[in-house]
Scaffold this motif. Structure first.
Motif, short mmCIF file in Angstrom:
data_model
loop_
_atom_site.label_atom_id
_atom_site.label_comp_id
_atom_site.label_asym_id
_atom_site.label_seq_id
_atom_site.Cartn_x
_atom_site.Cartn_y
_atom_site.Cartn_z
N ARG A 1 12.09 11.39 -11.24
CA ARG A 1 11.09 10.41 -10.83
C ARG A 1 11.72 9.06 -10.47
N VAL A 2 13.02 9.01 -10.41
CA VAL A 2 13.72 7.73 -10.24
C VAL A 2 14.23 7.56 -8.82
N GLN A 3 13.95 6.38 -8.27
CA GLN A 3 14.54 5.96 -7.00
C GLN A 3 15.77 5.14 -7.34
N GLU A 4 16.92 5.78 -7.28
CA GLU A 4 18.16 5.15 -7.74
C GLU A 4 18.81 4.33 -6.63
N LYS A 5 19.30 3.14 -6.99
CA LYS A 5 20.14 2.36 -6.08
C LYS A 5 21.50 2.18 -6.74
N PRO A 6 22.47 3.02 -6.37
CA PRO A 6 23.79 2.95 -7.01
C PRO A 6 24.57 1.73 -6.53
N TYR A 7 25.62 1.43 -7.27
CA TYR A 7 26.49 0.30 -6.96
C TYR A 7 27.71 0.83 -6.22
N THR A 8 27.90 0.38 -4.98
CA THR A 8 28.97 0.91 -4.14
C THR A 8 30.25 0.09 -4.24
N THR A 9 31.31 0.61 -3.66
CA THR A 9 32.58 -0.12 -3.62
C THR A 9 32.43 -1.42 -2.84
N SER B 1 0.80 -1.22 0.00
CA SER B 1 0.00 0.00 0.00
C SER B 1 0.84 1.28 0.00
N ASN B 2 2.10 1.17 0.31
CA ASN B 2 2.93 2.38 0.45
C ASN B 2 4.03 2.46 -0.60
N ARG B 3 3.74 2.01 -1.80
CA ARG B 3 4.73 2.14 -2.88
C ARG B 3 5.01 3.62 -3.14
N GLN B 4 6.26 3.93 -3.44
CA GLN B 4 6.63 5.31 -3.76
C GLN B 4 6.18 5.67 -5.18
N ASN B 5 5.83 6.93 -5.38
CA ASN B 5 5.51 7.42 -6.72
C ASN B 5 6.80 7.68 -7.49
N LYS B 6 7.56 6.60 -7.65
CA LYS B 6 8.87 6.65 -8.28
C LYS B 6 9.06 5.44 -9.20
N VAL B 7 10.15 5.47 -9.94
CA VAL B 7 10.59 4.34 -10.75
C VAL B 7 11.88 3.81 -10.14
N LEU C 1 15.40 1.93 -9.96
CA LEU C 1 16.45 1.67 -10.95
C LEU C 1 17.75 1.29 -10.27
N TYR C 2 18.32 0.13 -10.66
CA TYR C 2 19.71 -0.17 -10.33
C TYR C 2 20.58 0.59 -11.31
N SER C 3 21.42 1.49 -10.81
CA SER C 3 22.14 2.40 -11.70
C SER C 3 23.60 2.00 -11.93
N PHE D 1 16.61 -8.10 -4.76
CA PHE D 1 15.75 -7.54 -5.80
C PHE D 1 14.27 -7.63 -5.42
N PHE D 2 13.88 -8.66 -4.68
CA PHE D 2 12.45 -8.85 -4.42
C PHE D 2 11.90 -7.69 -3.59
N THR D 3 12.69 -7.20 -2.66
CA THR D 3 12.28 -6.01 -1.90
C THR D 3 12.41 -4.75 -2.75
N ASP D 4 13.57 -4.61 -3.40
CA ASP D 4 13.82 -3.41 -4.20
C ASP D 4 12.76 -3.20 -5.28
N TYR D 5 12.40 -4.29 -5.96
CA TYR D 5 11.47 -4.17 -7.09
C TYR D 5 10.01 -4.05 -6.67
#
Length: 399
Positions: free
Chosen positions: A234-242, A203-209, A211-213, A259-263
């Motif tokens: 509009r993007v909820q970015e999840k960057p790749y860290t060191t 019920s609380n999905r963000q109004n975003k897209v 993206l694994y960046s 991914f199951f949580t992220d997506y």
């Protein structure tokens, strides 16, 4: 590891080396082909088990799957040779080989030592990597190979043109982009998720897209596509860290589990495939990876940046992607013209422009409409994965 639940009461129902006039598909537990072979049919029963072999009776299709499961310091190459010679005395055996540390030694045996009408071997490529006529298998030096099952097309050794080998061996090449879905689904443990449509109501999905960046640098096509999406705000970015890089190499399989949580955090997902859509020249491999598979595992509507021919085949199979809402994206297997490439650019541009201009109400209306279409992707995926692969079975068991 392969023992049935009632292991203490287990009794073999057959003796492997007493089989006569049977058809056998053979592979090694340590070979990647096991992910594909074990899903040729769901209608099978474990009928033999010892320290070296596990045997399944595929009763509806009239063949056995034989797995060499021993890896306890034994000489598996000579063991394969000696046991194969026993089995082919009175049975037809088709060995399936993919990527393992023994592949070159086994191919040498199959090509130079075993000489019998009761034996064939085939090669399997299912891991969505660059595939050339020389790497990871030298196809020109494998004249006895029966079939080459692949999840991608074959390109030339120097990566500058399409390979000539498939055209000269049309009847031996079996290409299906979906082969890689079977591999990644089991390799990364997605098979342990509850089957059927995703039962979660969030019920609380963000109004975003979401993206694994992850990208290889500002020079890359992926970076350009990522930047265009991020610029929409509009993007909820999840960057790749060191640290992500470190744990990727230390514990690769678990890298895929979040991914199951992220997506499911946002109303839409944006997936950047390994091969960008513009990579459709004759010297490019066409394939899909675990990136697309993850999108199919959740109900969240997803925009995928896939190569045209791969996208079209998935659409023909019944999968839904958010791309459909923004104009033409489907294209044929023919060499693509500039107008086709423009269609891809226009589709993605339309998507990004919509993200920039749409209100929260319009965003939610699009989610409600497309969620109803996307929710069936997981069931369609599982229907394929759990289906009997009639064509492949017939090729393997009919000498």
């Amino acid at each position: 590891m392969l023992k049935p639940q009632m292991a203490k009461d287990w009794q073999n129902k057959i003796d492997l080396f007493s089989l006569e006039n049977e058809k056998i598909v053979y592979t090694h537990l340590i070979d990647n082909s096991i992910f594909w072979v074990h899903n040729l049919t769901q209608k099978k029963e474990l009928v033999f088990l010892d320290s070296d072999y596990a045997v399944y009776d595929c009763y509806e299709h009239g063949f056995y799957i034989v797995y060499l499961i021993s890896d306890g310091g034994k000489d598996l190459v000579n063991m394969t040779l000696n046991d194969m010679l026993k089995l082919i005395e009175k049975n037809y055996v088709h060995c399936v080989l993919s990527d393992s540390r023994l592949k070159n030694e086994l191919i040498n045996i199959f090509e130079k030592i075993i000489d019998s009408n009761n034996f064939n071997y085939s090669i399997l490529n299912i891991n969505s990597e660059v595939l050339t006529e020389k790497d990871p298998f030298d196809l020109f030096n494998m004249p006895k190979m029966k079939y080459f099952f692949a999840c991608t097309n074959i390109i030339g050794q120097k990566h500058n043109k399409a390979s000539e080998w498939p055209a000269k061996n049309i009847d031996r090449v079996q290409c299906d982009f979906k082969y890689s879905l079977t591999y990644f689904y089991h390799k990364f443990g997605f098979c342990y998720y509850q089957k059927g449509n995703q039962p979660l109501e969030i019920s609380n999905r963000q109004n975003k897209v979401f993206l694994y960046s992850k990208h290889s640098g500002e020079h890359s096509e992926r970076y350009r596509l990522i930047k265009k999406a991020i610029d929409t705000d509009r993007v909820q970015e999840k960057p790749y860290t060191t640290d992500d890089w470190f744990w990727y190499f230390v514990n690769y399989n678990y890298y895929h589990m979040p991914f199951f949580t992220d997506y499911n955090t946002c109303k839409f997902n944006l997936v950047m495939e390994t091969q960008p859509p513009v990579e459709v020249k004759e010297n490019c491999n066409l394939f899909l990876s675990e990136k697309t598979l993850k999108a199919l595992m959740v109900s969240t509507p997803t925009y995928v940046l896939l190569q045209y021919p791969v996208y079209q085949k998935l659409k023909e199979f019944g999968f839904y992607f958010l791309n459909e809402e923004f104009g033409k994206y489907d294209n044929s297997f023919d060499i693509l013209s500039n107008s086709n490439i423009k269609a891809y650019e226009e589709n993605y541009d339309n998507f990004c422009k919509w993200l920039t201009k749409c209100s929260d109400i319009e965003f939610n209306e699009m989610f409600e409409k497309t969620y109803k279409k996307s929710i069936n992707n997981k069931s369609i995926l599982e229907s394929y994965l759990n289906s009997d692969k009639e064509k492949e079975i017939n090729l393997l068991i009919n000498s």
